[in-house]
Scaffold this motif. Structure first.
Motif, PDB file in Angstrom:
ATOM      1  N   PHE A  11      27.244  59.258 -29.658  1.00  0.00           N
ATOM      2  CA  PHE A  11      28.165  59.870 -30.613  1.00  0.00           C
ATOM      3  C   PHE A  11      28.421  59.000 -31.836  1.00  0.00           C
ATOM      4  CE2 PHE A  11      29.085  61.767 -26.481  1.00  0.00           C
ATOM      5  CZ  PHE A  11      28.910  63.100 -26.793  1.00  0.00           C
ATOM      6  N   GLY A  12      27.605  57.952 -32.006  1.00  0.00           N
ATOM      7  CA  GLY A  12      27.731  57.109 -33.182  1.00  0.00           C
ATOM      8  C   GLY A  12      26.368  56.636 -33.630  1.00  0.00           C
ATOM      9  N   TYR A  13      26.313  55.407 -34.128  1.00  0.00           N
ATOM     10  CA  TYR A  13      25.050  54.823 -34.600  1.00  0.00           C
ATOM     11  C   TYR A  13      24.680  53.577 -33.818  1.00  0.00           C
ATOM     12  CZ  TYR A  13      25.326  57.967 -38.603  1.00  0.00           C
ATOM     13  OH  TYR A  13      25.381  59.084 -39.395  1.00  0.00           O
ATOM     14  N   GLY A  14      25.221  53.454 -32.615  1.00  0.00           N
ATOM     15  CA  GLY A  14      24.898  52.300 -31.794  1.00  0.00           C
ATOM     16  C   GLY A  14      25.862  51.153 -32.014  1.00  0.00           C
ATOM     17  N   GLY A  98      27.005  53.274 -45.898  1.00  0.00           N
ATOM     18  CA  GLY A  98      28.218  53.905 -45.378  1.00  0.00           C
ATOM     19  C   GLY A  98      28.162  54.094 -43.878  1.00  0.00           C
ATOM     20  N   ALA A  99      26.999  54.477 -43.363  1.00  0.00           N
ATOM     21  CA  ALA A  99      26.852  54.657 -41.922  1.00  0.00           C
ATOM     22  C   ALA A  99      26.736  53.321 -41.200  1.00  0.00           C
ATOM     23  CB  ALA A  99      25.626  55.516 -41.623  1.00  0.00           C
ATOM     24  N   ALA A 100      26.040  52.372 -41.806  1.00  0.00           N
ATOM     25  CA  ALA A 100      25.837  51.067 -41.167  1.00  0.00           C
ATOM     26  C   ALA A 100      27.142  50.300 -41.001  1.00  0.00           C
ATOM     27  CB  ALA A 100      24.838  50.236 -41.970  1.00  0.00           C
ATOM     28  N   THR A 101      28.097  50.557 -41.869  1.00  0.00           N
ATOM     29  CA  THR A 101      29.364  49.820 -41.832  1.00  0.00           C
ATOM     30  C   THR A 101      30.537  50.695 -41.411  1.00  0.00           C
ATOM     31  OG1 THR A 101      29.779  50.279 -44.185  1.00  0.00           O
ATOM     32  CG2 THR A 101      28.562  48.276 -43.659  1.00  0.00           C
ATOM     33  N   ALA A 102      30.282  51.916 -40.985  1.00  0.00           N
ATOM     34  CA  ALA A 102      31.357  52.864 -40.675  1.00  0.00           C
ATOM     35  C   ALA A 102      32.239  52.350 -39.550  1.00  0.00           C
ATOM     36  CB  ALA A 102      30.770  54.219 -40.300  1.00  0.00           C
ATOM     37  N   SER A 104      34.186  54.339 -37.860  1.00  0.00           N
ATOM     38  CA  SER A 104      34.068  55.366 -36.835  1.00  0.00           C
ATOM     39  C   SER A 104      32.685  55.991 -36.911  1.00  0.00           C
ATOM     40  CB  SER A 104      35.137  56.450 -36.998  1.00  0.00           C
ATOM     41  OG  SER A 104      34.854  57.552 -36.150  1.00  0.00           O
ATOM     42  N   GLY A 105      31.821  55.613 -35.994  1.00  0.00           N
ATOM     43  CA  GLY A 105      30.492  56.199 -35.983  1.00  0.00           C
ATOM     44  C   GLY A 105      30.531  57.692 -35.709  1.00  0.00           C
ATOM     45  N   PHE A 106      31.488  58.142 -34.894  1.00  0.00           N
ATOM     46  CA  PHE A 106      31.598  59.559 -34.577  1.00  0.00           C
ATOM     47  C   PHE A 106      31.937  60.369 -35.820  1.00  0.00           C
ATOM     48  CE2 PHE A 106      34.177  63.043 -32.339  1.00  0.00           C
ATOM     49  CZ  PHE A 106      33.054  63.800 -32.065  1.00  0.00           C
ATOM     50  N   ARG A 107      32.912  59.912 -36.585  1.00  0.00           N
ATOM     51  CA  ARG A 107      33.275  60.622 -37.812  1.00  0.00           C
ATOM     52  C   ARG A 107      32.088  60.677 -38.763  1.00  0.00           C
ATOM     53  NH1 ARG A 107      36.906  62.088 -41.777  1.00  0.00           N
ATOM     54  NH2 ARG A 107      38.778  62.017 -40.498  1.00  0.00           N
ATOM     55  N   GLU A 108      31.400  59.558 -38.926  1.00  0.00           N
ATOM     56  CA  GLU A 108      30.285  59.528 -39.871  1.00  0.00           C
ATOM     57  C   GLU A 108      29.146  60.422 -39.404  1.00  0.00           C
ATOM     58  OE1 GLU A 108      29.326  58.368 -43.669  1.00  0.00           O
ATOM     59  OE2 GLU A 108      31.163  57.966 -42.518  1.00  0.00           O
ATOM     60  N   ARG A 109      28.917  60.474 -38.105  1.00  0.00           N
ATOM     61  CA  ARG A 109      27.897  61.379 -37.587  1.00  0.00           C
ATOM     62  C   ARG A 109      28.281  62.828 -37.889  1.00  0.00           C
ATOM     63  NH1 ARG A 109      25.061  60.087 -32.962  1.00  0.00           N
ATOM     64  NH2 ARG A 109      24.529  62.316 -32.883  1.00  0.00           N
ATOM     65  N   LEU A 327      17.165  54.108 -38.517  1.00  0.00           N
ATOM     66  CA  LEU A 327      17.245  53.002 -39.456  1.00  0.00           C
ATOM     67  C   LEU A 327      18.637  52.374 -39.442  1.00  0.00           C
ATOM     68  CD1 LEU A 327      15.613  52.750 -42.901  1.00  0.00           C
ATOM     69  CD2 LEU A 327      18.073  52.363 -42.744  1.00  0.00           C
ATOM     70  N   VAL A 328      19.665  53.218 -39.438  1.00  0.00           N
ATOM     71  CA  VAL A 328      21.039  52.696 -39.423  1.00  0.00           C
ATOM     72  C   VAL A 328      21.302  51.920 -38.133  1.00  0.00           C
ATOM     73  CG1 VAL A 328      23.468  53.362 -39.313  1.00  0.00           C
ATOM     74  CG2 VAL A 328      21.974  54.413 -41.013  1.00  0.00           C
ATOM     75  N   ALA A 329      20.859  52.447 -36.998  1.00  0.00           N
ATOM     76  CA  ALA A 329      21.073  51.743 -35.726  1.00  0.00           C
ATOM     77  C   ALA A 329      20.392  50.388 -35.722  1.00  0.00           C
ATOM     78  CB  ALA A 329      20.553  52.601 -34.568  1.00  0.00           C
ATOM     79  N   SER A 330      19.219  50.307 -36.337  1.00  0.00           N
ATOM     80  CA  SER A 330      18.506  49.022 -36.377  1.00  0.00           C
ATOM     81  C   SER A 330      19.222  48.028 -37.286  1.00  0.00           C
ATOM     82  CB  SER A 330      17.062  49.236 -36.845  1.00  0.00           C
ATOM     83  OG  SER A 330      16.999  49.654 -38.198  1.00  0.00           O
ATOM     84  N   LEU A 331      19.809  48.497 -38.364  1.00  0.00           N
ATOM     85  CA  LEU A 331      20.595  47.604 -39.226  1.00  0.00           C
ATOM     86  C   LEU A 331      21.834  47.108 -38.489  1.00  0.00           C
ATOM     87  CD1 LEU A 331      20.425  49.546 -42.626  1.00  0.00           C
ATOM     88  CD2 LEU A 331      19.242  47.423 -42.058  1.00  0.00           C
ATOM     89  N   ARG A 332      22.522  48.020 -37.821  1.00  0.00           N
ATOM     90  CA  ARG A 332      23.735  47.633 -37.094  1.00  0.00           C
ATOM     91  C   ARG A 332      23.426  46.621 -35.995  1.00  0.00           C
ATOM     92  NH1 ARG A 332      28.332  50.795 -37.441  1.00  0.00           N
ATOM     93  NH2 ARG A 332      28.787  50.553 -35.220  1.00  0.00           N
ATOM     94  N   ALA A 333      22.224  46.682 -35.438  1.00  0.00           N
ATOM     95  CA  ALA A 333      21.843  45.742 -34.380  1.00  0.00           C
ATOM     96  C   ALA A 333      21.917  44.297 -34.847  1.00  0.00           C
ATOM     97  CB  ALA A 333      20.434  46.063 -33.889  1.00  0.00           C
ATOM     98  N   PHE A 334      21.729  44.089 -36.156  1.00  0.00           N
ATOM     99  CA  PHE A 334      21.764  42.729 -36.713  1.00  0.00           C
ATOM    100  C   PHE A 334      22.990  42.500 -37.589  1.00  0.00           C
ATOM    101  CE2 PHE A 334      17.302  43.565 -35.866  1.00  0.00           C
ATOM    102  CZ  PHE A 334      16.917  42.413 -35.206  1.00  0.00           C
ATOM    103  N   GLY A 335      23.909  43.452 -37.612  1.00  0.00           N
ATOM    104  CA  GLY A 335      25.085  43.307 -38.464  1.00  0.00           C
ATOM    105  C   GLY A 335      24.751  43.401 -39.937  1.00  0.00           C
ATOM    106  N   LEU A 336      23.731  44.190 -40.290  1.00  0.00           N
ATOM    107  CA  LEU A 336      23.289  44.328 -41.678  1.00  0.00           C
ATOM    108  C   LEU A 336      23.887  45.575 -42.319  1.00  0.00           C
ATOM    109  CD1 LEU A 336      19.483  43.585 -41.097  1.00  0.00           C
ATOM    110  CD2 LEU A 336      21.232  41.982 -41.907  1.00  0.00           C
ATOM    111  N   THR A 337      23.882  45.596 -43.641  1.00  0.00           N
ATOM    112  CA  THR A 337      24.379  46.761 -44.379  1.00  0.00           C
ATOM    113  C   THR A 337      23.254  47.578 -44.995  1.00  0.00           C
ATOM    114  OG1 THR A 337      24.543  45.631 -46.523  1.00  0.00           O
ATOM    115  CG2 THR A 337      26.417  45.412 -45.009  1.00  0.00           C
ATOM    116  N   GLY A 338      22.078  46.983 -45.135  1.00  0.00           N
ATOM    117  CA  GLY A 338      20.978  47.646 -45.817  1.00  0.00           C
ATOM    118  C   GLY A 338      20.804  47.198 -47.252  1.00  0.00           C
ATOM    119  N   GLU A 339      21.730  46.404 -47.754  1.00  0.00           N
ATOM    120  CA  GLU A 339      21.659  45.938 -49.140  1.00  0.00           C
ATOM    121  C   GLU A 339      21.340  44.455 -49.242  1.00  0.00           C
ATOM    122  OE1 GLU A 339      25.468  47.279 -50.767  1.00  0.00           O
ATOM    123  OE2 GLU A 339      24.390  48.933 -51.711  1.00  0.00           O
TER     124      GLU A 339
END
Length: 447
Positions: A11-14, A98-102, A104-109, A327-339
């Motif tokens: 229900f989120g991005y991991g 926005g998703a990588a740093t959300a 609430s992953g549920f809200r963003e989903r 892609l967002v889940a993989s960024l979150r795995a390392f605490g990244l934002t994508g930027e």
């Protein structure tokens, strides 16, 4: 799989990893999947950080004025053009960050789900500038409200009016239509019934009558307006009910449309398919649809039925993550934002998430049609799209593997579902290869 971890994945991005250069991520809290916690997260502050429709309309007005001055022989001023292009670039990046740093992953989903169901895309003139405001003004405020309200907001937003050609629709017997010999464009009316609400149960006559009802709903330099000169006079009969002319009658129709059983069933199926399975349990869809009707299209009670069904807590991950979710889940795995750029351990020119998403089959804000992005695994499992995921996994692993022990990272991201993945990771000769195996594993690609 531990319920709280399952909650983050399904229900989120991991789960979040520790930030690059910072302390390791805390372990996922113990406990099971908690519907109350997920629903409460919908009430958390959700500030909009991107400029809205009003700011973009102002820039478009500046652009028009500058163009008129230049045509009259005055000095050229492209500052508004540059500002609008910069907003487009930032909007595209924000879809990932926005998703990588959300919080609430549920809200963003849910924001992404509803924005996809009521799709707009930058394909019609000035509409390119309104996709992000549409998400923030039509979808985001209403994910915990009534679907009827969201549907009405979508109908009146410039992004939708431009995308589905409503701005080109004119009542043939209106003052403007008679003067210009202009007529109806049924595109918006058809998609409003087929994709946004009922899905089935209407006729071509209903489409035409709805187009007559919506005539006058238009986009102007100041935004969405009702132009009485374009409105079709006389009664219109849509889905067996008669309507007059004007905004109040359009609002009355949308309310009735949102409360139809066909709309309830379509909404329930789409939600259950998105979160649980390509072919969700029929009993769940039926209960969600009835709850939707009983609640007058209020969405939180429908979400609760979804979250409390046994399928929601099934430890077997059923759904393939879309390219964006992956892609967002993989960024979150390392605490990244994508930027991240070179100063944050990223490559020169940044991580280039936009091109990566394009290669995976999901270019930013550009679905193939008004039915939005697909929500079944088969549409994402093609050799080119899977190759692009593997390329992304290797790229991220080469950049950041030295900051994560592969087996520990697998346990953090997948819990007890990581057994087979840990075994595969352990066979890698180098650390980056182990992390790449993890990110490319079937377990990580599912939710």
């Amino acid at each position: 799989m531990q319920g709280a971890l399952l909650e983050l994945i399904r229900f989120g991005y991991g789960p979040l990893g520790g930030p690059i250069g910072g302390p390791p991520a805390p372990p996922v809290a113990p406990g099971g999947l908690d519907p109350d916690r997920l629903l409460a997260s919908l009430d958390a502050p959700d500030p909009v950080t991107r400029p809205g429709t009003a700011a973009r309309l102002a820039l478009l007005a500046d652009q028009r004025r500058a163009r008129d001055v230049a045509k009259a022989g005055g000095p050229k001023d492209d500052s508004a053009v540059k500002a609008l292009r910069q907003l487009q670039r930032e909007d595209a990046a924000h879809w990932v960050t926005g998703a990588a740093t959300a919080a609430s992953g549920f809200r963003e989903r849910l924001v992404n789900f509803w924005a996809n169901r009521l799709t707009v895309a930058p394909t019609r003139g000035e509409g390119v500038h309104f996709v992000q405001p549409y998400r923030d003004e039509v979808v985001r405020p209403h994910v915990a409200g009534r679907f009827a309200t969201m549907l009405a907001a979508a109908a009146w937003h410039p992004a939708m009016l431009l995308y589905l050609d409503q701005a080109r629709s004119v009542g043939p017997n209106s003052a403007y239509g008679l003067r210009r010999r202009a007529g109806l464009n049924e595109n918006f009316a058809r998609e409003f019934l087929e994709l946004h609400s009922m899905g089935a149960g209407y006729t071509q006559a209903d489409v035409t009558e709805l187009a007559r009802l919506l005539a006058g709903l238009n986009y102007a330099p100041e935004g969405a307006v009702f132009d009485a000169e374009r409105a079709e006079p006389g009664p219109k009969t849509v889905l067996g009910a008669e309507y007059g002319t004007g905004p109040a009658e359009i609002a009355r129709f949308i309310e009735a449309l949102a409360l139809r059983p066909e709309t309830a069933g379509s909404v329930a199926l789409a939600l259950a398919r998105h979160f649980l399975a390509d072919d969700p349990p029929a009993d769940l869809v039926a209960r969600m649809a009835q709850t939707y009707l009983d609640a007058g299209s209020a969405l939180p009670p429908v979400y609760r039925v979804l979250l409390e069904h046994p399928a929601a807590a099934d430890p077997v991950l059923q759904k393939l993550r879309s390219p964006h979710e992956y892609l967002v889940a993989s960024l979150r795995a390392f605490g990244l934002t994508g930027e991240e750029g070179p100063d944050q351990g990223g490559p020169k020119g940044g991580l280039k998430t936009g091109p990566a998403l394009q290669a995976m089959g999901q270019p930013v804000f550009r679905p193939q049609g008004p039915d939005g992005w697909p929500d079944r695994a088969g549409d994402w499992i093609t050799p080119p799209f899977l190759t692009a995921r593997l390329d992304w996994a290797e790229k991220l692993a080469r950049l950041y593997a030295e900051r994560a022990e592969p087996a520990a990272l697998a346990r953090h991201l997948l819990g007890d579902a990581a057994t087979d993945t840990i075994r595969a990771v352990g066979q890698a000769e180098q650390r980056w290869e182990g992390v790449a195996v993890l990110l490319a594993s079937p377990a990580f690609m599912r939710r």
